[in-house]
Design an enzyme around this catalytic site. Structure first.
Site, mmCIF file in Angstrom:
data_model
loop_
_atom_site.group_PDB
_atom_site.id
_atom_site.type_symbol
_atom_site.label_atom_id
_atom_site.label_comp_id
_atom_site.label_asym_id
_atom_site.label_seq_id
_atom_site.Cartn_x
_atom_site.Cartn_y
_atom_site.Cartn_z
ATOM 1 N N ARG A 84 11.127 4.816 4.450
ATOM 2 C CA ARG A 84 11.354 6.267 4.443
ATOM 3 C C ARG A 84 11.924 6.756 5.772
ATOM 4 N NH1 ARG A 84 5.719 8.443 2.532
ATOM 5 N NH2 ARG A 84 6.678 10.454 3.071
ATOM 6 N N ARG A 113 0.857 -1.191 0.000
ATOM 7 C CA ARG A 113 0.000 0.000 0.000
ATOM 8 C C ARG A 113 0.887 1.233 0.000
ATOM 9 N NH1 ARG A 113 -3.541 -2.197 4.816
ATOM 10 N NH2 ARG A 113 -1.509 -3.116 5.195
ATOM 11 N N ASP A 158 2.354 4.907 -0.411
ATOM 12 C CA ASP A 158 1.800 6.224 -0.098
ATOM 13 C C ASP A 158 1.783 7.141 -1.316
ATOM 14 O OD1 ASP A 158 1.174 6.105 2.650
ATOM 15 O OD2 ASP A 158 3.311 6.218 3.159
#
Lengths: 250, 250
Positions: A201, A50, A52
């Site tokens: 990240r 999923r 971003d």
């Protein structure tokens, strides 16, 4: 019922992310609309990762089901019809195949690979704008790589987890975390069965601190062991991140 | 008078080309405006390669002159000031240096290197949209490379020259023409002291014919020997072309 497995590439810059949202176009919904346009069926396209908003995919995997029967579509037709209906989008279907009924893009995945690209030079990116994280200050990629090794293995990654993460446990096994430099570009490669939300990240943002010398190499381990998101570095921007591939047992 | 030599990267997709035009923003004029903004001087920025609209540069070279004297700017100031004023553009100055007064970006150049990227797969590009030529039909890169070798050396390249080309002679010496495949991408590398207008794109368009089997490998040589633009293949689109570097004696 026939289950189709598709391999997807997209430029995340124009989408609110993989998952359906109320605030804009998601990759998921855009593909679901394309399926509807050629098949008339309202399906759920379930993705392995999923991603971003702004995160790209070179090899996202998803699955969906269509009716079986005499008019059933074959995978080649599905592939071509999807790409025909996605022509004006920044989404391409690279492959479509019939999968077993128990195949699940997300739950059957054995490994996910991510790449995080940093353009490490003073002048801003031009041809790679929106496709790299621009970091002006010179980073020491070797120090970043050495520091990164503290994160490889099975750990509680609470320090590198978004507060919005919905995973049941913060414990994940990182199989690979490699930092290399090629000219002005630093590449962070990460592989694991699964990742926490924003994990790559948050790791990239922390590795940058090591690269610019604000953190010693051992502070990466200390950040991990603190199990506290506020101790680790900031979350790096999405445009440098790519979901490279998802691997299954077959 | 101080002559500055600058190294430039740009995404050609948003410009009408390198050279100043009446129909839109050129890279040249955009940089000239930036020079004016920080120096107050209206200069001509002379580029080594006059790339067409849509053609990218990874290493364009240009020069311009600024006043000498007690308030003379140094190259580091010029570099930073240019990038500051180009912040909203898709142009980055990678380097600036003081050059000899007889240095000329175009006339002093000893070698120019171009890259032409083909994305060779059925699904259209997403993350590389506007940065590659999309060719759906499978191309034989080895056949393209073999056919390309007929063009290496000193030849009359009339068959691969735009009708708008202003060069005095169609005779050029091609030092290198290499075709390689890596996954779905075919890369055509070309090097010469100088090129005719559209030469690399006309060569790429002709090599595609060899790659798809419409031309035998020997037809590349026949096209060259015909000295007739209509005999060679169509001009490939600009978005696959990159001016990679310009080399000088120093």
């Amino acid at each position: 019922m026939i289950r189709f497995r598709i391999l997807i590439e997209y430029d995340g810059g124009e989408y609110v992310g993989w998952q359906r949202q109320t605030n804009g176009n998601s990759v998921q919904e855009t593909i679901e609309d394309a399926v509807f346009e050629f098949s008339g069926a309202r399906v759920t396209v379930e993705g392995a990762g999923r991603t971003d908003a702004g995160v790209h995919a070179l090899g996202q995997v998803a699955h969906f089901d269509l009716d079986d029967g005499p008019d059933a579509l074959d995978s080649r037709t599905v592939l071509n019809a999807l790409n025909a209906h996605l022509r004006t989008e920044n989404i391409s279907i690279l492959n479509a195949a019939v999968a077993d009924g128990d195949f699940h893009s997300r739950f059957s995945a054995k490994k996910r690979r991510y790449l995080f690209r940093i353009l490490n030079r003073r002048p801003p990116p031009t041809v790679d704008k929106g496709r790299v994280w621009h970091v002006s200050q010179r980073l020491n990629a070797r120090a970043m790589h050495r520091a990164a090794q503290a994160l490889v293995g099975r750990h509680d990654f609470t320090s590198f987890r978004s507060i919005h993460c919905q995973a049941k446990t913060p414990v994940k096994t990182l199989d690979l975390l490699r930092v290399t430099r090629r000219g002005d570009e630093i590449r962070i490669e990460a592989a694991a069965r699964s990742f926490l939300h924003n994990q790559v990240r948050a790791i990239a943002g922390s590795l940058k601190r090591v690269g610019e010398g604000k953190w010693s190499e051992s502070q990466m381990r200390e950040a991990l062991e603190a199990k506290d998101r506020s101790v680790a570095g900031p979350t790096a921007p999405p445009e440098g991140l790519y979901l490279v591939s998802v691997e299954y047992d077959d």
